[in-house]
Design a protein around this motif. Structure first.
Motif, PDB file in Angstrom:
ATOM      1  N   ALA A 234      42.597  42.790  33.262  1.00  0.00           N
ATOM      2  CA  ALA A 234      44.005  42.389  33.166  1.00  0.00           C
ATOM      3  C   ALA A 234      44.726  42.599  34.493  1.00  0.00           C
ATOM      4  N   GLY A 235      44.364  43.662  35.209  1.00  0.00           N
ATOM      5  CA  GLY A 235      44.960  43.921  36.515  1.00  0.00           C
ATOM      6  C   GLY A 235      44.619  42.830  37.511  1.00  0.00           C
ATOM      7  N   VAL A 236      43.368  42.358  37.469  1.00  0.00           N
ATOM      8  CA  VAL A 236      42.960  41.264  38.347  1.00  0.00           C
ATOM      9  C   VAL A 236      43.697  39.988  37.953  1.00  0.00           C
ATOM     10  N   GLU A 237      43.781  39.733  36.658  1.00  0.00           N
ATOM     11  CA  GLU A 237      44.432  38.500  36.188  1.00  0.00           C
ATOM     12  C   GLU A 237      45.909  38.452  36.587  1.00  0.00           C
ATOM     13  N   ALA A 238      46.551  39.613  36.612  1.00  0.00           N
ATOM     14  CA  ALA A 238      47.962  39.660  37.007  1.00  0.00           C
ATOM     15  C   ALA A 238      48.149  39.260  38.466  1.00  0.00           C
ATOM     16  N   GLU A 239      47.127  39.490  39.286  1.00  0.00           N
ATOM     17  CA  GLU A 239      47.197  39.169  40.716  1.00  0.00           C
ATOM     18  C   GLU A 239      46.482  37.860  41.056  1.00  0.00           C
ATOM     19  N   ALA A 240      45.822  37.259  40.064  1.00  0.00           N
ATOM     20  CA  ALA A 240      44.871  36.179  40.342  1.00  0.00           C
ATOM     21  C   ALA A 240      45.503  34.996  41.074  1.00  0.00           C
ATOM     22  N   GLU A 241      46.663  34.526  40.607  1.00  0.00           N
ATOM     23  CA  GLU A 241      47.240  33.324  41.202  1.00  0.00           C
ATOM     24  C   GLU A 241      47.628  33.548  42.665  1.00  0.00           C
ATOM     25  N   ALA A 242      48.307  34.663  42.940  1.00  0.00           N
ATOM     26  CA  ALA A 242      48.721  34.949  44.316  1.00  0.00           C
ATOM     27  C   ALA A 242      47.508  35.187  45.203  1.00  0.00           C
TER      28      ALA A 242
END
Length: 276
Positions: A234-242
């Motif tokens: 979830a932590g990766v997904e929160a940063e994924a787009e940027a």
């Protein structure tokens, strides 16, 4: 006759197959996953389940319903992994249902996956938490089978596909968490992209994360990042787009490296390894 000899070394064996990057991930990164495929009409249009690994590391099993499950992480002879797996499928097609292939010997005309599989399918990967996919649906669930699966399940490192970052996988490796990303891009350009971001202190995925190196597997580059414990998929997904946006921008930059970036590049290159 197939286009390459059975002993020829093929550095990118899955090239030309749908979803090449996830096939590489199944070979190298993921403990338990499956992918649906089918043989060509010439080979009977038989359902094929590509799996990470099978019991006893068998190359393939002919299920009681006539379908085939093939293990991509099994040991295969020759220099072309695609040909080895294709031969396992060919051998399994000749079996009576309910039997495994325990080893593979290459025929002179052993088919590659690109020849024996129908390439019009979508080859969608499914990542699993257990090895329940080992079970033949019509087979009896004996205590021995249940015990075998439970024992195998204990070896699984939790692994998740990352939403928003295609062909990237989060893994809980115990003391650390990692992000591993299978890229279909020139390796030198991948190194340059990491270098450009590193020089700007932007090569991490998010706060507390760190690029630690990359490896080559089946001809593709796989960068790896360390993540803080508890960061989670979830932590990766929160940063994924940027993160994806700045990485892809760096990947497609044609400007020469600056002096600062050239100095940083040596350290990045030193972290490259090859898996075969």
């Amino acid at each position: 006759m197939s286009s390459t000899s059975r002993d020829a070394l093929v550095l990118r064996p899955f090239e030309g197959l749908p979803n090449e990057q996830d096939l590489v991930a199944m070979r190298q990164l993921i403990p338990a996953a499956t992918m649906a495929a089918k043989t060509t009409a010439e080979h009977g249009a038989v359902d094929v389940e590509i799996a990470t690994i099978l019991p006893m590391a068998w190359p393939a099993v002919r299920r009681t319903d006539g379908s085939i499950t093939v293990g991509i992480q099994a040991a295969y002879p020759g220099g072309d992994l695609s040909r080895g797996i294709g031969q396992a499928i060919k051998l399994a097609l000749a079996l009576e249902p309910g039997n495994p292939i325990t080893s593979v010997t290459l025929d002179d005309d052993a088919p590659r996956l690109q020849e024996i599989l129908d390439l019009t399918g979508d080859f969608t990967i499914a990542v699993h938490d257990t090895f329940e996919f080992w079970l033949d649906p019509s087979a009896e669930r004996t205590p021995e089978i249940e015990s075998s699966i439970q024992e195998a399940n204990q070896s699984i490192m939790p692994t998740r596909a990352v939403a928003g970052l295609e062909h990237a996988y989060w893994v809980d490796a115990g003391p650390k968490e990692h992000l591993r990303w299978v890229l279909d891009a020139d390796e030198e350009k991948v190194i340059d992209a990491v270098t450009r971001l590193h020089a700007r202190r932007e090569s991490g995925v998010g706060e507390g994360t760190k690029y630690v190196g990359s490896f080559r597997a089946e001809g593709l580059a796989i960068p790896v990042w360390d993540l803080p414990k508890g960061f989670g998929a979830a932590g990766v997904e929160a940063e994924a787009e940027a993160f994806r946006t700045r990485f892809e921008e760096a990947l497609h930059t044609e400007e020469p490296l600056t002096a600062l970036e050239r100095r940083a590049r040596g350290g990045i290159v030193a972290r490259q390894v090859t898996l075969r």
